[in-house]
Design an enzyme around this catalytic site. Structure first.
Site, mmCIF file in Angstrom:
data_model
loop_
_atom_site.group_PDB
_atom_site.id
_atom_site.type_symbol
_atom_site.label_atom_id
_atom_site.label_comp_id
_atom_site.label_asym_id
_atom_site.label_seq_id
_atom_site.Cartn_x
_atom_site.Cartn_y
_atom_site.Cartn_z
ATOM 1 C CB VAL A 86 -0.970 0.035 1.140
ATOM 2 C CG1 VAL A 86 -1.995 -1.062 1.116
ATOM 3 C CG2 VAL A 86 -0.501 0.021 2.470
ATOM 4 C CE LYS A 111 -3.006 2.427 12.615
ATOM 5 N NZ LYS A 111 -3.440 1.863 11.507
ATOM 6 C CB SER A 169 -4.740 3.132 16.699
ATOM 7 O OG SER A 169 -4.120 3.025 17.979
ATOM 8 C CE1 TYR A 187 0.025 1.916 14.474
ATOM 9 C CE2 TYR A 187 -0.709 2.647 16.532
ATOM 10 C CZ TYR A 187 -0.712 1.769 15.411
ATOM 11 O OH TYR A 187 -1.929 1.168 15.628
HETATM 12 N N1 LIG Z 1 -3.598 -5.395 16.926
HETATM 13 C C1 LIG Z 1 -3.942 -4.268 17.809
HETATM 14 O O1 LIG Z 1 -3.525 -4.354 18.964
HETATM 15 C C2 LIG Z 1 -4.243 -3.157 16.812
HETATM 16 C C3 LIG Z 1 -4.622 -2.067 17.859
HETATM 17 C C4 LIG Z 1 -4.963 -0.819 17.210
HETATM 18 C C5 LIG Z 1 -4.842 -0.664 15.846
HETATM 19 N N2 LIG Z 1 -4.632 -1.690 15.289
HETATM 20 C C6 LIG Z 1 -4.629 -1.315 13.477
HETATM 21 O O2 LIG Z 1 -5.320 -2.489 12.834
HETATM 22 C C7 LIG Z 1 -4.684 -2.713 11.691
HETATM 23 C C8 LIG Z 1 -4.710 -4.430 11.836
HETATM 24 O O3 LIG Z 1 -3.517 -4.864 12.827
HETATM 25 P P1 LIG Z 1 -3.289 -6.325 12.768
HETATM 26 O O4 LIG Z 1 -3.338 -6.485 14.331
HETATM 27 O O5 LIG Z 1 -4.396 -7.427 12.320
HETATM 28 O O6 LIG Z 1 -1.959 -6.506 12.282
HETATM 29 P P2 LIG Z 1 -1.310 -7.648 11.638
HETATM 30 O O7 LIG Z 1 0.253 -7.116 11.692
HETATM 31 O O8 LIG Z 1 -1.509 -8.771 12.510
HETATM 32 O O9 LIG Z 1 -1.496 -7.586 10.172
HETATM 33 C C9 LIG Z 1 -1.448 -6.716 9.196
HETATM 34 C C10 LIG Z 1 -1.426 -7.302 7.818
HETATM 35 O O10 LIG Z 1 -1.037 -6.103 6.899
HETATM 36 C C11 LIG Z 1 -0.234 -6.551 6.138
HETATM 37 N N3 LIG Z 1 0.631 -5.186 5.718
HETATM 38 C C12 LIG Z 1 1.710 -4.579 6.423
HETATM 39 N N4 LIG Z 1 2.091 -3.794 5.851
HETATM 40 C C13 LIG Z 1 1.505 -3.785 4.530
HETATM 41 C C14 LIG Z 1 1.792 -2.974 3.398
HETATM 42 N N5 LIG Z 1 2.505 -2.061 3.187
HETATM 43 N N6 LIG Z 1 1.003 -3.239 2.154
HETATM 44 C C15 LIG Z 1 0.078 -4.292 2.198
HETATM 45 N N7 LIG Z 1 0.038 -5.049 3.439
HETATM 46 C C16 LIG Z 1 0.532 -4.843 4.632
HETATM 47 C C17 LIG Z 1 0.762 -7.654 6.978
HETATM 48 O O11 LIG Z 1 1.353 -8.500 5.978
HETATM 49 C C18 LIG Z 1 -0.310 -8.292 7.661
HETATM 50 O O12 LIG Z 1 -0.689 -9.463 7.131
HETATM 51 C C19 LIG Z 1 -3.345 -1.924 11.529
HETATM 52 O O13 LIG Z 1 -3.799 -1.067 10.926
HETATM 53 C C20 LIG Z 1 -3.090 -1.709 13.152
HETATM 54 O O14 LIG Z 1 -2.319 -0.576 12.991
HETATM 55 C C21 LIG Z 1 -4.128 -2.813 15.686
#
Ligand SMILES: NC(=O)c1ccc[n+]([C@@H]2O[C@H](COP(=O)([O-])OP(=O)(O)OC[C@H]3O[C@@H](n4cnc5c(N)ncnc54)[C@H](O)[C@@H]3O)[C@@H](O)[C@H]2O)c1
Length: 245
Positions: free
Chosen positions: A64, A161, A143, A157
């Site tokens: 992305v 966000k 987030s 970060y």
């Molecule tokens: N897990 C948490 O506690 C949490 C909390 C707040 C916000 N978030 C947000 O939720 C979203 C998903 O989090 P998650 O925990 O499922 O993350 P994760 O790391 O488990 O999965 C994210 C997926 O995105 C893919 N990815 C990473 N960079 C990419 C890129 N440049 N282009 C395309 N794909 C890419 C990765 O390969 C992975 O499969 C994120 O935006 C994260 O910031 C997560």
């Protein structure tokens, strides 16, 4: 159940965890889901799972943060009715082991690129088609780091966000009359945190549990539906009450 039959939904970072949960739920509601991920095999696994369960999905691997790749994918697989800009690193990888004053500009690039530029590029790529068709749903997975701040090491970060949800507010204002809504969901602590920290978080979250991919997917399904056409420019906190608004 909200009906997304005849809609095409692009879920970025849909290859695992939260994005996978969103892709699966949108597919269950009838959408044709374009499952994006940087890692092709992750996207393909989720597509296989969706298809096995009777849904429609296509793996669309790209980065992305690569604007040309985003534009090419949307041209090849679009038009996109629903964009869920979810790709990110789950937060933890974007936490720097130092305070902002001790960082160097190179430290800011990763968290800012994926969380802000990635969302910007995807929105910019799908919007012209949405305007043309008079319908669109854009949802950013944000987030509490972007709305409230969550501690030391998260400044870049948080900027990424917070910037993305700010972008979506602007898009809501610009495209309200085009049938396009733009909303963010700001997540609190999810069940993907380290095992040893789960009990401590449970104690401080009012509803007594951490968030799951299904919690996020359900909100996305609603925001993607026709029923949510009057909801735009909002940032909805999904956090079990840990951050009140
Ligand atoms: N897990 C948490 O506690 C949490 C909390 C707040 C916000 N978030 C947000 O939720 C979203 C998903 O989090 P998650 O925990 O499922 O993350 P994760 O790391 O488990 O999965 C994210 C997926 O995105 C893919 N990815 C990473 N960079 C990419 C890129 N440049 N282009 C395309 N794909 C890419 C990765 O390969 C992975 O499969 C994120 O935006 C994260 O910031 C997560």
């Amino acid at each position: 159940m909200f009906d997304l039959t005849s809609r095409t939904a692009l879920v970025t970072g849909g290859g695992q965890n939260i994005g996978a949960g969103i892709a699966q739920m949108l597919a269950t509601a009838g959408a044709r889901v374009l499952v994006n991920d940087l890692r092709a095999e992750r996207a393909e696994n989720i597509v296989a799972d969706i298809v096995e369960n009777g849904g429609q999905a296509t793996a669309v691997p790209f980065d992305v943060t690569d604007r040309d790749a985003v534009l090419a994918a949307v041209a090849d697989f679009g038009p996109v009715d629903v964009l869920v800009a979810n790709a990110g690193n789950g937060g933890a990888e974007d936490m720097l082991p130092k305070r902002f004053a001790e960082t160097v500009p190179e430290d800011w690039q990763g968290p800012m690129e994926v969380n802000l530029l990635g969302v910007l590029y995807c929105c910019h790529a799908v919007l012209p088609g949405m305007v043309e068709r008079g319908h669109g749903r854009i949802i950013a997975i944000s987030s509490a780091a972007g709305t409230h701040g969550v501690g030391i090491g998260f400044a870049p970060y948080s900027v990424g966000k917070g910037g993305a949800l700010s972008l979506l507010r602007s898009l809501a204002l610009e495209h309200g009359r085009d049938g396009i809504t733009a909303n963010s969901v700001a997540l609190g602590v999810m069940d993907s945190v380290r095992e040893e920290t789960v009990a401590a978080f449970r104690k401080v979250i009012p509803v007594g549990r951490l968030g799951t991919p299904d919690d996020v997917a359900a909100a996305c399904l609603w925001l993607a539906s026709d029923e949510a056409s009057w909801v735009t420019g909002q940032t909805i906190g999904l956090n079990g009450g840990a951050f009140t608004s």
